[in-house]
Motif scaffolding. Structure first.
Motif, mmCIF file in Angstrom:
data_model
loop_
_atom_site.group_PDB
_atom_site.id
_atom_site.type_symbol
_atom_site.label_atom_id
_atom_site.label_comp_id
_atom_site.label_asym_id
_atom_site.label_seq_id
_atom_site.Cartn_x
_atom_site.Cartn_y
_atom_site.Cartn_z
ATOM 1 N N PRO A 78 55.437 92.759 -51.966
ATOM 2 C CA PRO A 78 54.674 92.425 -53.174
ATOM 3 C C PRO A 78 55.572 91.886 -54.277
ATOM 4 O O PRO A 78 56.627 92.455 -54.584
ATOM 5 N N GLY A 79 55.179 90.747 -54.839
ATOM 6 C CA GLY A 79 55.934 90.139 -55.923
ATOM 7 C C GLY A 79 57.042 89.204 -55.503
ATOM 8 O O GLY A 79 57.678 88.568 -56.349
ATOM 9 N N ALA A 80 57.295 89.084 -54.208
ATOM 10 C CA ALA A 80 58.404 88.240 -53.739
ATOM 11 C C ALA A 80 58.141 86.772 -54.033
ATOM 12 O O ALA A 80 57.018 86.277 -53.893
ATOM 13 N N GLU A 81 59.194 86.071 -54.431
ATOM 14 C CA GLU A 81 59.118 84.626 -54.635
ATOM 15 C C GLU A 81 59.407 83.904 -53.320
ATOM 16 O O GLU A 81 60.188 84.385 -52.487
ATOM 17 N N ARG A 82 58.835 82.753 -53.132
ATOM 18 C CA ARG A 82 59.010 81.993 -51.899
ATOM 19 C C ARG A 82 60.367 81.297 -51.859
ATOM 20 O O ARG A 82 60.941 80.957 -52.891
ATOM 21 N N VAL A 83 60.861 81.081 -50.638
ATOM 22 C CA VAL A 83 62.017 80.209 -50.424
ATOM 23 C C VAL A 83 61.506 78.947 -49.746
ATOM 24 O O VAL A 83 60.394 78.904 -49.229
ATOM 25 N N ASP A 84 62.319 77.893 -49.757
ATOM 26 C CA ASP A 84 61.875 76.648 -49.123
ATOM 27 C C ASP A 84 62.004 76.759 -47.610
ATOM 28 O O ASP A 84 62.722 77.613 -47.069
ATOM 29 N N ALA A 85 61.313 75.860 -46.914
ATOM 30 C CA ALA A 85 61.254 75.910 -45.457
ATOM 31 C C ALA A 85 62.624 75.726 -44.813
ATOM 32 O O ALA A 85 62.930 76.372 -43.795
ATOM 33 N N ALA A 86 63.451 74.881 -45.391
ATOM 34 C CA ALA A 86 64.776 74.646 -44.812
ATOM 35 C C ALA A 86 65.624 75.913 -44.861
ATOM 36 O O ALA A 86 66.326 76.253 -43.892
ATOM 37 N N THR A 87 65.563 76.621 -45.981
ATOM 38 C CA THR A 87 66.311 77.874 -46.103
ATOM 39 C C THR A 87 65.797 78.913 -45.121
ATOM 40 O O THR A 87 66.574 79.598 -44.433
ATOM 41 N N VAL B 97 66.976 81.940 -39.659
ATOM 42 C CA VAL B 97 66.466 82.615 -38.459
ATOM 43 C C VAL B 97 66.801 81.964 -37.125
ATOM 44 O O VAL B 97 66.901 82.666 -36.113
ATOM 45 N N VAL B 98 66.962 80.651 -37.068
ATOM 46 C CA VAL B 98 66.965 79.996 -35.750
ATOM 47 C C VAL B 98 68.142 80.400 -34.870
ATOM 48 O O VAL B 98 67.976 80.605 -33.657
ATOM 49 N N ASP B 99 69.336 80.524 -35.425
ATOM 50 C CA ASP B 99 70.484 80.871 -34.595
ATOM 51 C C ASP B 99 70.367 82.283 -34.043
ATOM 52 O O ASP B 99 70.705 82.542 -32.878
ATOM 53 N N GLY C 46 67.719 87.581 -23.223
ATOM 54 C CA GLY C 46 66.534 87.994 -22.483
ATOM 55 C C GLY C 46 65.541 88.815 -23.270
ATOM 56 O O GLY C 46 64.606 89.378 -22.697
ATOM 57 N N LEU C 47 65.712 88.872 -24.592
ATOM 58 C CA LEU C 47 64.806 89.656 -25.419
ATOM 59 C C LEU C 47 63.566 88.836 -25.777
ATOM 60 O O LEU C 47 63.631 87.613 -25.906
ATOM 61 N N THR C 48 62.451 89.515 -25.944
ATOM 62 C CA THR C 48 61.239 88.877 -26.443
ATOM 63 C C THR C 48 61.314 88.859 -27.961
ATOM 64 O O THR C 48 61.483 89.905 -28.596
ATOM 65 N N VAL C 49 61.187 87.670 -28.534
ATOM 66 C CA VAL C 49 61.396 87.492 -29.966
ATOM 67 C C VAL C 49 60.140 86.904 -30.594
ATOM 68 O O VAL C 49 59.516 85.993 -30.039
ATOM 69 N N SER C 50 59.781 87.425 -31.762
ATOM 70 C CA SER C 50 58.716 86.818 -32.553
ATOM 71 C C SER C 50 59.304 86.287 -33.842
ATOM 72 O O SER C 50 60.339 86.757 -34.316
ATOM 73 N N ILE C 51 58.638 85.291 -34.411
ATOM 74 C CA ILE C 51 59.038 84.734 -35.695
ATOM 75 C C ILE C 51 58.010 85.142 -36.736
ATOM 76 O O ILE C 51 56.810 84.908 -36.577
ATOM 77 N N ASP C 52 58.490 85.775 -37.785
ATOM 78 C CA ASP C 52 57.639 86.228 -38.881
ATOM 79 C C ASP C 52 57.644 85.135 -39.943
ATOM 80 O O ASP C 52 58.568 85.043 -40.749
ATOM 81 N N ALA D 72 57.629 76.270 -35.401
ATOM 82 C CA ALA D 72 57.980 75.312 -34.357
ATOM 83 C C ALA D 72 59.473 75.368 -34.034
ATOM 84 O O ALA D 72 59.876 75.353 -32.858
ATOM 85 N N ALA D 73 60.313 75.446 -35.073
ATOM 86 C CA ALA D 73 61.755 75.533 -34.846
ATOM 87 C C ALA D 73 62.122 76.830 -34.146
ATOM 88 O O ALA D 73 62.997 76.857 -33.264
ATOM 89 N N ALA D 74 61.460 77.915 -34.527
ATOM 90 C CA ALA D 74 61.737 79.208 -33.906
ATOM 91 C C ALA D 74 61.306 79.227 -32.448
ATOM 92 O O ALA D 74 62.005 79.782 -31.582
ATOM 93 N N ILE D 75 60.165 78.636 -32.145
ATOM 94 C CA ILE D 75 59.697 78.561 -30.762
ATOM 95 C C ILE D 75 60.667 77.733 -29.925
ATOM 96 O O ILE D 75 61.010 78.107 -28.792
ATOM 97 N N GLU D 76 61.131 76.632 -30.473
ATOM 98 C CA GLU D 76 62.121 75.817 -29.762
ATOM 99 C C GLU D 76 63.395 76.616 -29.494
ATOM 100 O O GLU D 76 64.042 76.451 -28.464
ATOM 101 N N ALA D 77 63.732 77.528 -30.408
ATOM 102 C CA ALA D 77 64.930 78.345 -30.252
ATOM 103 C C ALA D 77 64.734 79.499 -29.277
ATOM 104 O O ALA D 77 65.716 80.132 -28.866
ATOM 105 N N GLY D 78 63.467 79.798 -28.942
ATOM 106 C CA GLY D 78 63.225 80.843 -27.956
ATOM 107 C C GLY D 78 62.189 81.887 -28.323
ATOM 108 O O GLY D 78 61.909 82.786 -27.523
#
Length: 282
Positions: free
Chosen positions: A64-73, A78-80, A89-95, A103-109
């Motif tokens: 609650p109250g958090a400010e947004r960051v831009d998509a590039a940041t 997260v991607v690396d 071999g871990l199952t990973v989700s992107i929040d 899309a970038a996270a899915i491409e990363a796995g």
């Protein structure tokens, strides 16, 4: 000679444990702890070893109250780490609420998108999910973190949240998302008061009855701190809310939830084992 005993009936399917990995400086519980790539990967691997079925990686705080960051940041954070965890071999989700980050996270796995906006924040999210065939967690949401608590007004919180989630399901299906890939989340703490959270928690079975897997995510949240406040009215500190979180997780298992999203994976795995052993003994 005694007759051989029939084999024991199989126990219930184990609820899913999603471990939280915040690669952010400002998350309410562990902001800044895992900004370093090595620390993030090590913590994700540790959670998997402790019993996490999915490691949920996020690069933008939704407290609650958090400010947004831009998509590039957000993407860069997260991607690396996602790639490194997926390579193990871990199952990973992107929040994330952003289609480009997903899309970038899915491409990363990543193979799950945990979208706290339920697809409302980015109209392209449904297309990304439909095109890639990943699972999609649709959470109940009314607005971004900076002002979401001003939107915590309901005629009947259980009925209203159910109806709004069903609207998100219909929109997802209309966009070509596979029904079997949808998971619902009532959004504890998001545009909800403590009273709303407890009401939703007491009626989780009604959300299970909608026919989709249900995720419950209460870990360390403010309403638990408020419940456990001291005599002066000071809420229980974030790091001292694990026992309360475990109690809510067990109640969610009992209500039929598909899974829980938690910070304390080891404790939750122990609690899940106790719950499952008890169920097998019925």
């Amino acid at each position: 000679m005694t007759e051989p005993q029939a084999s024991a009936a199989p126990g219930p399917a184990l609820p899913t444990i999603i471990g939280i990995l915040n690669i952010t400086p400002d998350s309410f519980s562990d902001g800044g702890r895992y900004l370093d790539f090595g620390d993030a990967v090590a913590h994700g691997a540790q959670m998997a070893a402790e019993g996490a079925d999915i490691v949920d990686v996020g690069g933008e705080s939704t407290r609650p109250g958090a400010e947004r960051v831009d998509a590039a940041t957000e993407t860069a954070r997260v991607v690396d780490a996602i790639a490194a965890l997926a390579e193990r071999g871990l199952t990973v989700s992107i929040d994330t609420t952003r289609a480009a980050v997903a899309a970038a996270a899915i491409e990363a796995g990543a193979s799950v998108v945990n979208d706290v906006s339920g697809g409302l924040a980015d109209p392209d999210m449904a297309r990304v999910v439909a095109d890639t065939g990943v699972r999609w967690i649709l959470m109940h949401w009314r607005g971004h973190s900076a002002d979401m608590q001003r939107l915590a007004h309901y005629d009947n919180v259980v009925a209203d949240v159910k109806a709004e989630l069903e609207d998100r399901v219909e929109a997802a299906l209309d966009s070509g998302v596979d029904r079997d890939n949808l998971i619902l989340d009532p959004g504890i703490g998001f545009a909800k008061t403590a009273e709303h959270n407890w009401r939703l928690s007491a009626h989780l079975h009604e959300f299970v009855a909608l026919g989709y897997p249900l995720l419950f995510a209460s870990s360390r949240k403010t309403y638990l701190g408020k419940l456990l406040e001291d005599e002066s009215g000071k809420p229980r500190p974030v790091g001292q809310r694990e026992a309360a979180t475990l109690a809510t997780s067990i109640l969610a298992f009992e209500a039929g939830a598909w899974g829980v999203r938690v910070h304390d994976v080891a404790g939750t795995a122990d609690a899940r084992a106790v719950w499952a052993a008890t169920k097998r003994a019925l």
